[in-house]
Design a protein around this motif. Structure first.
Motif, PDB file in Angstrom:
ATOM      1  N   LEU A  62     -21.913  14.015  54.982  1.00  0.00           N
ATOM      2  CA  LEU A  62     -21.086  15.080  55.558  1.00  0.00           C
ATOM      3  C   LEU A  62     -21.881  15.612  56.749  1.00  0.00           C
ATOM      4  O   LEU A  62     -22.918  16.272  56.582  1.00  0.00           O
ATOM      5  CB  LEU A  62     -20.823  16.183  54.536  1.00  0.00           C
ATOM      6  CG  LEU A  62     -20.209  15.728  53.195  1.00  0.00           C
ATOM      7  CD1 LEU A  62     -19.878  16.935  52.316  1.00  0.00           C
ATOM      8  CD2 LEU A  62     -18.974  14.872  53.402  1.00  0.00           C
ATOM      9  N   ASP A 114     -23.596  19.040  57.276  1.00  0.00           N
ATOM     10  CA  ASP A 114     -24.883  19.339  56.645  1.00  0.00           C
ATOM     11  C   ASP A 114     -25.920  18.526  57.410  1.00  0.00           C
ATOM     12  O   ASP A 114     -26.026  17.310  57.244  1.00  0.00           O
ATOM     13  CB  ASP A 114     -24.894  18.924  55.164  1.00  0.00           C
ATOM     14  CG  ASP A 114     -24.335  20.015  54.260  1.00  0.00           C
ATOM     15  OD1 ASP A 114     -24.398  21.203  54.637  1.00  0.00           O
ATOM     16  OD2 ASP A 114     -23.844  19.687  53.172  1.00  0.00           O
ATOM     17  N   ILE A 169     -24.788  21.133  45.439  1.00  0.00           N
ATOM     18  CA  ILE A 169     -24.682  19.805  46.050  1.00  0.00           C
ATOM     19  C   ILE A 169     -24.612  19.975  47.562  1.00  0.00           C
ATOM     20  O   ILE A 169     -23.866  20.811  48.066  1.00  0.00           O
ATOM     21  CB  ILE A 169     -23.401  19.087  45.564  1.00  0.00           C
ATOM     22  CG1 ILE A 169     -23.412  18.963  44.038  1.00  0.00           C
ATOM     23  CG2 ILE A 169     -23.258  17.727  46.234  1.00  0.00           C
ATOM     24  CD1 ILE A 169     -22.106  18.452  43.448  1.00  0.00           C
ATOM     25  N   ILE A 170     -25.406  19.204  48.264  1.00  0.00           N
ATOM     26  CA  ILE A 170     -25.285  19.218  49.720  1.00  0.00           C
ATOM     27  C   ILE A 170     -24.714  17.871  50.172  1.00  0.00           C
ATOM     28  O   ILE A 170     -24.626  16.938  49.390  1.00  0.00           O
ATOM     29  CB  ILE A 170     -26.607  19.580  50.426  1.00  0.00           C
ATOM     30  CG1 ILE A 170     -27.650  18.505  50.201  1.00  0.00           C
ATOM     31  CG2 ILE A 170     -27.148  20.913  49.962  1.00  0.00           C
ATOM     32  CD1 ILE A 170     -28.068  17.903  51.480  1.00  0.00           C
ATOM     33  N   LEU A 211     -11.995  16.322  49.782  1.00  0.00           N
ATOM     34  CA  LEU A 211     -13.098  15.378  50.018  1.00  0.00           C
ATOM     35  C   LEU A 211     -12.931  14.110  49.181  1.00  0.00           C
ATOM     36  O   LEU A 211     -13.196  12.998  49.651  1.00  0.00           O
ATOM     37  CB  LEU A 211     -14.445  16.069  49.713  1.00  0.00           C
ATOM     38  CG  LEU A 211     -15.689  15.207  49.859  1.00  0.00           C
ATOM     39  CD1 LEU A 211     -15.850  14.664  51.277  1.00  0.00           C
ATOM     40  CD2 LEU A 211     -16.941  16.001  49.468  1.00  0.00           C
ATOM     41  N   GLN A 242     -11.017  16.593  44.323  1.00  0.00           N
ATOM     42  CA  GLN A 242     -12.432  16.901  44.514  1.00  0.00           C
ATOM     43  C   GLN A 242     -13.319  15.737  44.097  1.00  0.00           C
ATOM     44  O   GLN A 242     -13.191  15.216  42.987  1.00  0.00           O
ATOM     45  CB  GLN A 242     -12.809  18.155  43.691  1.00  0.00           C
ATOM     46  CG  GLN A 242     -12.078  19.418  44.096  1.00  0.00           C
ATOM     47  CD  GLN A 242     -12.465  19.914  45.494  1.00  0.00           C
ATOM     48  OE1 GLN A 242     -13.400  19.391  46.124  1.00  0.00           O
ATOM     49  NE2 GLN A 242     -11.745  20.903  45.995  1.00  0.00           N
TER      50      GLN A 242
HETATM   51  C1  G1P Z   1     -18.058  19.784  49.975  1.00  0.00           C
HETATM   52  C2  G1P Z   1     -18.101  19.458  48.481  1.00  0.00           C
HETATM   53  C3  G1P Z   1     -19.065  20.390  47.757  1.00  0.00           C
HETATM   54  C4  G1P Z   1     -20.431  20.335  48.420  1.00  0.00           C
HETATM   55  C5  G1P Z   1     -20.320  20.621  49.933  1.00  0.00           C
HETATM   56  C6  G1P Z   1     -21.633  20.377  50.616  1.00  0.00           C
HETATM   57  O1  G1P Z   1     -17.464  21.053  50.140  1.00  0.00           O
HETATM   58  O2  G1P Z   1     -16.790  19.568  47.940  1.00  0.00           O
HETATM   59  O3  G1P Z   1     -19.167  20.028  46.410  1.00  0.00           O
HETATM   60  O4  G1P Z   1     -21.272  21.274  47.800  1.00  0.00           O
HETATM   61  O5  G1P Z   1     -19.352  19.759  50.550  1.00  0.00           O
HETATM   62  O6  G1P Z   1     -21.580  20.765  51.963  1.00  0.00           O
HETATM   63  P1  G1P Z   1     -16.936  21.608  51.562  1.00  0.00           P
HETATM   64  O7  G1P Z   1     -18.125  22.214  52.227  1.00  0.00           O
HETATM   65  O8  G1P Z   1     -16.396  20.415  52.295  1.00  0.00           O
HETATM   66  O9  G1P Z   1     -15.891  22.616  51.223  1.00  0.00           O
END
Ligand code: G1P
Length: 269
Positions: free
Chosen positions: A128, A131, A199-200, A108, A225
């Motif tokens: 993202l 979510d 974290i979202i 990310l 990260q």
């Molecule tokens: C990413 C971030 C993570 C966060 C998450 C939220 O992870 O790296 O810190 O909590 O999104 O959806 P991923 O879900 O892309 O693995």
């Protein structure tokens, strides 16, 4: 003011195979609108109209969605179906969409850094799309940015056994639901997590994050990260975490996707 948003959208979405062989996961529909539609709507509600996508191979459907389709327009014009295109057409008219391709999936943090040419020296939001949030989370965060002028991560409490799926923060509550970040760990082991505040996928980042990402070494899973760069920023200056008001659906998982589908079907149909 926050005028720009970045959507990292290069991931393969392997949890949704075989659909994601040819459909980008960001284009999977919750009822009749793809995930990015909801994310862009949230941006517009927060006054953000300049939207950049970090894409990759097989993601062209995103660009096609955010462009007119004269053939279909012609087909439905003067019918009751024409209104189904209104919201998307409003997005196309009001927003500018820019794209850059991430050639390798290095995490990310790397995706956000790849988006630098689309953002420049401006504070920006990160969405993202998997979510899916209800309750205009970005608007809440933009308001908070006006007060604190620093990077902000959205957080929510998750069950302890699920902390290993998220970036997790530790912080001091400085006002109701607002934490000054002291520590941040990407996908910690369940018994080593600093809290259950996860974290979202909504962030506001100051442009200094790009310099920090450039010197961030691969971390969890060998990926660059965002969480690691944000921890550096928290230590050098300030990062806050915000327990948003609203509801989040984890549409990166099949169960969350189905939950969101039922919720939005009941809400909108
Ligand atoms: C990413 C971030 C993570 C966060 C998450 C939220 O992870 O790296 O810190 O909590 O999104 O959806 P991923 O879900 O892309 O693995």
């Amino acid at each position: 003011m926050i005028k720009k948003a970045l959507f990292p959208a290069a991931g393969y979405g392997t949890r949704f195979l075989p659909a994601t062989k040819s459909v980008p996961k960001e284009m999977l529909p919750i009822v009749n609108k793809p995930l990015i539609h909801y994310g862009i709507q949230e941006c517009m509600n927060a006054g953000i109209y300049e939207i950049g996508f970090v894409t990759g191979r097989s993601k062209r459907a995103i660009e096609d969605y955010l462009d007119f389709n004269p053939e279909i327009e012609e087909k439905v014009k003067d019918s009751s179906k024409a209104k189904l295109l209104h919201e998307t057409n409003e997005m196309i008219n009001r927003c500018t969409f820019t794209y850059v391709r991430q050639k390798e999936m290095l995490g990310l943090g790397h995706a956000v850094l790849t988006g630098e040419p689309l953002i420049g020296n401006n504070p920006f939001a990160v969405v993202l799309a998997d979510d899916l949030c209800e309750g205009d989370v970005l608007s809440q965060m933009v308001k908070l940015y006006k007060k604190y002028k620093c990077s902000i991560v959205a957080i929510e409490e998750v069950p302890q056994e699920e902390v290993n799926k998220y970036g997790v923060i530790k912080g001091k509550e400085i006002e109701d639901g607002v934490f000054m970040v002291e520590d941040m760990v990407e996908k910690p082991e369940v018994d080593k997590a600093p809290s259950n505040l996860a974290i979202i996928g909504r962030y506001i980042l100051t442009p200094e994050i790009f310099e920090l990402l450039k010197i961030t070494k691969p971390g969890k899973g060998g990926e660059i990260q965002l969480t690691d760069a944000l921890l550096k920023q928290a230590k050098e200056s300030m990062v806050i975490a915000y327990k948003f008001k609203g509801k989040r659906f984890d549409c990166g998982s099949v169960a969350g996707f189905v939950e969101a589908t039922n919720y939005f079907y009941k809400r909108d149909f």
